[in-house]
Scaffold this motif. Structure first.
Motif: not given
Length: 581
Positions: A99-118
């Motif tokens: 729905x939101x057009x994103x993909x999760x990449x990894x988790x570290x101490x800063x939180x969840x890295x998410x790839x987005x286009x917008x």
């Protein structure tokens, strides 16, 4: 988020969008005139400026992402280089990713890295933070790469499957019109949406067949591209919806959804969306005919969907025939009577070659009738008959009736039995030009096949003009074509006196999905039935003897020899020719 903060974030995003065009101009990626053109287009469409620039072809998606990343001070990523762990994918539901057009990449101490286009869609990031209960760190990727990653890691139609399973089941929808628009209901969480997505993706992939195969604990969907089968990524839980998927396809093809014990065949007419976003509409895209075959198996019904498009109808010139073969075939089909047999296994392009011949002959002063099983393409100006063995309309029966309509030219989809073969040959002897196919391994094998059917040698010798053998080879992808030194073993395989300095291959790229090939074309062998070949037929000579005589007199080259010529001109690879010959 408070209203004041939300308003502030939206204002900041709008301000950053306004700066994008100026920054692209400063970087030399676009001119001031192109920016003005894009801004005018943006006012009409209401899209983001970046999307307008991509649709107009002024910048690429990758250039836009890199520029946005620099402007906003956030990282960008190439998803093709990433390997995402299943545990990370499991943190974001498929329906949310789609729905939101994103993909999760990894988790570290800063939180969840998410790839987005917008990067300006702050509302989506806020909702994701609330859903996961942890900080979210956005990085930029292209829209195309995110879409591919969603399909790769979640599976095709994962969002629809997830919501259907959440709703505890799915049912087939109401019957569709004669040409359903695959773009309709594309966001609806139902089996309709899933089936539409499978067909749409197959069309995008230049697929010719979709195979839906059930097994005891899983279900597999494969697509045939350029003659090779590739597995489509689908959700693992799809096996629980197998019956719903089959029922939906049966409804579309007007088949009996209650009958699960017998094979069934049907057709679907669908309309695809426009090929590219922002491209001019052609009334809803191309119409496609889908030929559906349902086969009962141990664990449920398997389905094969053959995709037939009017764009697959070629002229003789578009077949890629060598010049000598093209000239010979044009002279043959202008004869007033006789038979031209095209030989080869299923899927070797025989019907395409026959249709190209008929299209060349399809003039007002000629009556052309075909009998086929099935009729694959409708050609205006040609009378086409579909065989129905259950009601007694076989090839042989249809041929008898066709002769009463005074045809000049006839096409018989396939000569399968002695009765059809004899009627076909006698039709050629009584002043008709006939085209047909035989299932044999090569052109000389056509003679042996007819003799095995019990056809008298004198009938074959006096009626057949030519046997054409063919196979389809994959074409090297033009985007990743490169030269390499040939292997020494090729000298023996192709019976060469010496090897060339180099041959061509495809390295593998995104355009060809890493295969090195994109598209197919035929390689041929022509056995012209001249007086010497007629004498060999009358003597009931073997196909080997006929081939040896034709090569001795240099009136024929084999498919492997023709394939080597396609290797030398850089069309295909030696390994591909050896694979099909």
């Amino acid at each position: 988020m408070t209203p004041r903060t939300e308003s502030s974030s939206a204002a900041k995003a709008a301000s950053q969008r306004m700066m994008l065009g100026e920054m692209l101009v400063r970087r030399g990626l676009i001119s001031a005139e192109q920016l003005t053109q894009a801004l005018a287009k943006q006012k009409q469409s209401g899209e983001y400026l970046g999307a307008v620039l991509v649709h107009l072809g002024i910048v690429t998606e990758l250039q836009l992402v890199e520029a946005l990343a620099e402007q906003l001070g956030i990282a960008s990523v190439r998803l093709a280089d990433q390997k995402i762990e299943p545990s990370i994918i499991g943190k974001v539901p498929a329906k949310f990713a789609s729905r939101y057009h994103l993909i999760p990449l990894s988790v570290d101490r800063h939180g969840l890295r998410v790839a987005i286009a917008d990067p300006f869609d702050v509302q989506t990031l806020d909702e994701l933070r609330l859903l996961l209960g942890c900080p979210v760190q956005p990085v930029l990727a292209t829209h195309r790469e995110i879409q591919h990653a969603i399909q790769q890691y979640y599976g095709l139609g994962a969002s629809a499957v997830e919501q259907m399973l959440d709703a505890s089941g799915a049912s087939a929808a109401a019957p569709v019109s004669s040409a359903q628009d695959l773009g309709e209901r594309s966001d609806e969480a139902s089996v309709i949406a899933f089936v539409n997505q499978v067909i749409t993706q197959a069309v995008k992939d230049r697929c010719t067949d979709i195979h839906i195969e059930p097994y005891e604990t899983y279900m597999r969907i494969r697509e045939r591209i350029d003659g090779i089968l590739y597995e489509m990524p689908i959700p693992q839980d799809l096996v629980r919806l197998h019956h719903a998927v089959v029922s939906r396809i049966k409804v579309m093809a007007n088949l009996d959804i209650a009958e699960r014990r017998l094979p069934q065949d049907g057709r679907i007419k669908v309309r695809t969306a426009a090929a590219q976003p922002g491209s001019p509409s052609n009334g809803g895209g191309d119409e496609l005919d889908l030929r559906v075959s349902v086969l009962p198996t141990t664990f449920g019904e398997a389905i094969d969907i053959r995709i037939l498009s009017s764009t697959m109808l070629y002229s003789l010139e578009e077949l890629g025939l060598p010049q000598d073969y093209l000239q010979g075939l044009v002279q043959l089909i202008e004869r007033p009577h006789g038979i031209v047999f095209v030989t080869g296994p299923t899927g070797s392009g025989k019907t395409t070659t026959l249709y190209a011949c008929l299209s060349r002959l399809n003039l007002t002063d000629r009556k052309i009738i075909t009998i086929e099983d099935p009729v694959e393409y409708q050609i205006p100006g040609i009378t086409q008959i579909q065989v129905h063995p259950k009601i007694g309309l076989s090839f042989a029966q249809g041929l008898r009736s066709m002769l009463r309509h005074d045809p000049d030219i006839m096409m018989v989809g396939e000569v399968r039995d002695p009765e059809t073969a004899e009627i076909t040959i006698r039709s050629a002897l009584t002043g008709h030009l006939v085209f047909s196919t035989l299932h044999t391994n090569d052109a000389p094998g056509g003679v042996s096949r007819l003799l095995d059917m019990g056809i008298e040698p004198y009938l074959i010798a006096s009626s057949v003009l030519c046997f054409i053998g063919q196979r389809l080879v994959r074409i090297i992808c033009p985007s990743c074509k490169e030269r390499v030194a040939p292997e020494s073993s090729l000298r023996e395989h192709f019976k060469l006196a010496e090897l060339p300095e180099f041959v061509t291959r495809g390295r593998g790229c995104n355009a060809c999905k890493g295969t090195g090939f994109k598209g197919r074309r035929a390689i041929y062998e022509f056995l012209m039935v001249d007086e010497q070949v007629q004498q060999l037929i009358l003597q009931r000579s073997s196909s080997h003897d006929i081939l040896r005589d034709a090569q001795r007199r240099s009136i024929m080259r084999t498919m492997r020899q023709d394939g080597w010529l396609r290797v030398l001109d850089g069309t295909t690879t030696p390994q591909e020719v050896l694979r099909v010959t």
